[in-house]
Write a protein that holds these residues in place. Sequence first.
Motif, PDB file in Angstrom:
ATOM      1  N   MET A   1       0.860  -1.176   0.000  1.00  0.00           N
ATOM      2  CA  MET A   1       0.000   0.000   0.000  1.00  0.00           C
ATOM      3  C   MET A   1       0.902   1.233   0.000  1.00  0.00           C
ATOM      4  SD  MET A   1      -2.833  -1.402   2.628  1.00  0.00           S
ATOM      5  CE  MET A   1      -4.281  -0.857   1.743  1.00  0.00           C
ATOM      6  N   VAL A   2       0.770   2.056  -1.038  1.00  0.00           N
ATOM      7  CA  VAL A   2       1.646   3.215  -1.208  1.00  0.00           C
ATOM      8  C   VAL A   2       0.813   4.486  -1.169  1.00  0.00           C
ATOM      9  CG1 VAL A   2       3.289   4.350  -2.750  1.00  0.00           C
ATOM     10  CG2 VAL A   2       3.231   1.853  -2.631  1.00  0.00           C
ATOM     11  N   ASP A   3       1.230   5.422  -0.317  1.00  0.00           N
ATOM     12  CA  ASP A   3       0.531   6.698  -0.239  1.00  0.00           C
ATOM     13  C   ASP A   3       1.544   7.837  -0.128  1.00  0.00           C
ATOM     14  OD1 ASP A   3      -1.674   8.437  -0.188  1.00  0.00           O
ATOM     15  OD2 ASP A   3      -2.772   7.121   1.165  1.00  0.00           O
ATOM     16  N   SER A   4       1.063   9.042  -0.325  1.00  0.00           N
ATOM     17  CA  SER A   4       1.932  10.222  -0.315  1.00  0.00           C
ATOM     18  C   SER A   4       2.288  10.677   1.093  1.00  0.00           C
ATOM     19  CB  SER A   4       1.261  11.371  -1.068  1.00  0.00           C
ATOM     20  OG  SER A   4       0.047  11.704  -0.421  1.00  0.00           O
ATOM     21  N   GLY A   5       1.694  10.057   2.090  1.00  0.00           N
ATOM     22  CA  GLY A   5       1.970  10.387   3.485  1.00  0.00           C
ATOM     23  C   GLY A   5       1.319   9.359   4.379  1.00  0.00           C
ATOM     24  N   ASP A   6       1.551   9.482   5.658  1.00  0.00           N
ATOM     25  CA  ASP A   6       0.968   8.568   6.637  1.00  0.00           C
ATOM     26  C   ASP A   6      -0.457   9.048   6.936  1.00  0.00           C
ATOM     27  OD1 ASP A   6       0.425   6.760   8.616  1.00  0.00           O
ATOM     28  OD2 ASP A   6       2.018   7.423   9.967  1.00  0.00           O
ATOM     29  N   LEU A   7      -1.393   8.641   6.095  1.00  0.00           N
ATOM     30  CA  LEU A   7      -2.751   9.168   6.132  1.00  0.00           C
ATOM     31  C   LEU A   7      -3.779   8.199   6.698  1.00  0.00           C
ATOM     32  CD1 LEU A   7      -2.694  10.742   2.552  1.00  0.00           C
ATOM     33  CD2 LEU A   7      -2.138  11.859   4.719  1.00  0.00           C
ATOM     34  N   ALA A   8      -3.437   6.931   6.798  1.00  0.00           N
ATOM     35  CA  ALA A   8      -4.395   5.917   7.231  1.00  0.00           C
ATOM     36  C   ALA A   8      -4.697   6.040   8.726  1.00  0.00           C
ATOM     37  CB  ALA A   8      -3.866   4.523   6.932  1.00  0.00           C
ATOM     38  N   GLN A   9      -5.953   5.870   9.065  1.00  0.00           N
ATOM     39  CA  GLN A   9      -6.380   5.899  10.455  1.00  0.00           C
ATOM     40  C   GLN A   9      -5.750   4.730  11.210  1.00  0.00           C
ATOM     41  OE1 GLN A   9      -8.384   8.137  12.066  1.00  0.00           O
ATOM     42  NE2 GLN A   9      -8.370   9.360  10.202  1.00  0.00           N
ATOM     43  N   ARG A  10      -5.327   4.984  12.417  1.00  0.00           N
ATOM     44  CA  ARG A  10      -4.743   3.935  13.252  1.00  0.00           C
ATOM     45  C   ARG A  10      -5.717   3.462  14.327  1.00  0.00           C
ATOM     46  NH1 ARG A  10       0.712   3.316  12.214  1.00  0.00           N
ATOM     47  NH2 ARG A  10       1.392   4.778  10.629  1.00  0.00           N
ATOM     48  N   ASP A  11      -6.903   4.015  14.330  1.00  0.00           N
ATOM     49  CA  ASP A  11      -7.936   3.615  15.283  1.00  0.00           C
ATOM     50  C   ASP A  11      -8.410   2.210  14.916  1.00  0.00           C
ATOM     51  OD1 ASP A  11     -10.158   3.225  16.883  1.00  0.00           O
ATOM     52  OD2 ASP A  11     -11.174   5.063  16.261  1.00  0.00           O
ATOM     53  N   VAL A  12      -8.122   1.233  15.766  1.00  0.00           N
ATOM     54  CA  VAL A  12      -8.451  -0.153  15.436  1.00  0.00           C
ATOM     55  C   VAL A  12      -9.951  -0.408  15.370  1.00  0.00           C
ATOM     56  CG1 VAL A  12      -6.261  -1.111  16.226  1.00  0.00           C
ATOM     57  CG2 VAL A  12      -8.184  -0.932  17.823  1.00  0.00           C
ATOM     58  N   LEU A  13     -10.772   0.491  15.904  1.00  0.00           N
ATOM     59  CA  LEU A  13     -12.221   0.300  15.817  1.00  0.00           C
ATOM     60  C   LEU A  13     -12.698   0.286  14.368  1.00  0.00           C
ATOM     61  CD1 LEU A  13     -13.483   2.448  18.828  1.00  0.00           C
ATOM     62  CD2 LEU A  13     -13.129  -0.037  18.697  1.00  0.00           C
ATOM     63  N   ILE A  14     -12.021   1.046  13.512  1.00  0.00           N
ATOM     64  CA  ILE A  14     -12.342   1.042  12.081  1.00  0.00           C
ATOM     65  C   ILE A  14     -12.139  -0.360  11.517  1.00  0.00           C
ATOM     66  CG2 ILE A  14     -11.530   1.865   9.818  1.00  0.00           C
ATOM     67  CD1 ILE A  14     -10.838   4.518  11.302  1.00  0.00           C
ATOM     68  N   TYR A  15     -11.062  -1.003  11.920  1.00  0.00           N
ATOM     69  CA  TYR A  15     -10.719  -2.322  11.400  1.00  0.00           C
ATOM     70  C   TYR A  15     -11.581  -3.417  12.034  1.00  0.00           C
ATOM     71  CZ  TYR A  15      -7.228   0.779   9.664  1.00  0.00           C
ATOM     72  OH  TYR A  15      -6.620   1.849   9.057  1.00  0.00           O
ATOM     73  N   HIS A  16     -12.032  -3.203  13.264  1.00  0.00           N
ATOM     74  CA  HIS A  16     -12.998  -4.128  13.871  1.00  0.00           C
ATOM     75  C   HIS A  16     -14.304  -4.090  13.077  1.00  0.00           C
ATOM     76  CE1 HIS A  16     -11.160  -5.496  17.701  1.00  0.00           C
ATOM     77  NE2 HIS A  16     -10.412  -4.416  17.540  1.00  0.00           N
ATOM     78  N   SER A  17     -14.710  -2.898  12.669  1.00  0.00           N
ATOM     79  CA  SER A  17     -15.926  -2.744  11.873  1.00  0.00           C
ATOM     80  C   SER A  17     -15.782  -3.456  10.527  1.00  0.00           C
ATOM     81  CB  SER A  17     -16.218  -1.254  11.669  1.00  0.00           C
ATOM     82  OG  SER A  17     -17.354  -1.068  10.896  1.00  0.00           O
ATOM     83  N   MET A  18     -14.615  -3.325   9.901  1.00  0.00           N
ATOM     84  CA  MET A  18     -14.370  -3.996   8.633  1.00  0.00           C
ATOM     85  C   MET A  18     -14.373  -5.508   8.820  1.00  0.00           C
ATOM     86  SD  MET A  18     -13.842  -3.302   5.421  1.00  0.00           S
ATOM     87  CE  MET A  18     -14.451  -4.738   4.593  1.00  0.00           C
ATOM     88  N   ALA A  19     -13.811  -5.987   9.929  1.00  0.00           N
ATOM     89  CA  ALA A  19     -13.792  -7.427  10.210  1.00  0.00           C
ATOM     90  C   ALA A  19     -15.220  -7.972  10.344  1.00  0.00           C
ATOM     91  CB  ALA A  19     -12.978  -7.713  11.469  1.00  0.00           C
ATOM     92  N   ARG A  20     -16.073  -7.237  11.053  1.00  0.00           N
ATOM     93  CA  ARG A  20     -17.473  -7.659  11.184  1.00  0.00           C
ATOM     94  C   ARG A  20     -18.157  -7.705   9.818  1.00  0.00           C
ATOM     95  NH1 ARG A  20     -16.974  -4.394  15.595  1.00  0.00           N
ATOM     96  NH2 ARG A  20     -18.029  -2.638  14.614  1.00  0.00           N
ATOM     97  N   HIS A  21     -17.872  -6.730   9.002  1.00  0.00           N
ATOM     98  CA  HIS A  21     -18.456  -6.675   7.652  1.00  0.00           C
ATOM     99  C   HIS A  21     -18.012  -7.888   6.828  1.00  0.00           C
ATOM    100  CE1 HIS A  21     -20.389  -4.593   4.334  1.00  0.00           C
ATOM    101  NE2 HIS A  21     -19.306  -4.802   3.592  1.00  0.00           N
ATOM    102  N   LEU A  22     -16.742  -8.219   6.892  1.00  0.00           N
ATOM    103  CA  LEU A  22     -16.241  -9.390   6.167  1.00  0.00           C
ATOM    104  C   LEU A  22     -16.944 -10.658   6.645  1.00  0.00           C
ATOM    105  CD1 LEU A  22     -12.421  -8.558   6.115  1.00  0.00           C
ATOM    106  CD2 LEU A  22     -13.956  -8.604   4.137  1.00  0.00           C
ATOM    107  N   GLU A  23     -17.068 -10.801   7.955  1.00  0.00           N
ATOM    108  CA  GLU A  23     -17.734 -11.984   8.515  1.00  0.00           C
ATOM    109  C   GLU A  23     -19.186 -12.070   8.058  1.00  0.00           C
ATOM    110  OE1 GLU A  23     -17.082 -11.402  12.680  1.00  0.00           O
ATOM    111  OE2 GLU A  23     -15.148 -12.462  12.641  1.00  0.00           O
ATOM    112  N   GLN A  24     -19.872 -10.936   8.016  1.00  0.00           N
ATOM    113  CA  GLN A  24     -21.269 -10.922   7.576  1.00  0.00           C
ATOM    114  C   GLN A  24     -21.398 -11.368   6.126  1.00  0.00           C
ATOM    115  OE1 GLN A  24     -22.384  -6.882   8.390  1.00  0.00           O
ATOM    116  NE2 GLN A  24     -22.806  -7.278  10.558  1.00  0.00           N
TER     117      GLN A  24
END
Length: 138
Positions: free
Chosen positions: A71-94
Amino acid sequence: MPLPYRAWNRLGLFEHGSMKLPDYSMGVFLSHFGMAAFEGRSGCTCLEIGPGGSLCSAMIAKAKGTTRCWMVDSGDLAQRDVLIYHSMARHLEQLGLMAPPPEALASFDTLLADCNATYLTGGIDSSRTVPNVSVDLI
């Protein structure tokens, strides 16, 4: 005012895309994945240019069978809040897809490790660290 992106984002003034929203990031990824006819193939390596506000694409890529994600970006822009990734994990499971185990969602770094993803934040210059002829899907 010369403030870094993260400060503006915390104030709710700027946001790089909607990639932290599970439905949106899934739709974007699957659109590209489908156009490239990678459905049903596993073991490929993907490269995302400009992941924006999250690394949800790395989670989706792993769930769809990729074994490596750059993953290549012009800066360190990605959120580090793991709650975002917990939400994505639930979505994948669904959706009946493989989601990272709970221990992988403990931190930004453990998530990257679980997805076998590398987050490069130096723009085009950092993309030069991706090995030649190693990417199947961009």
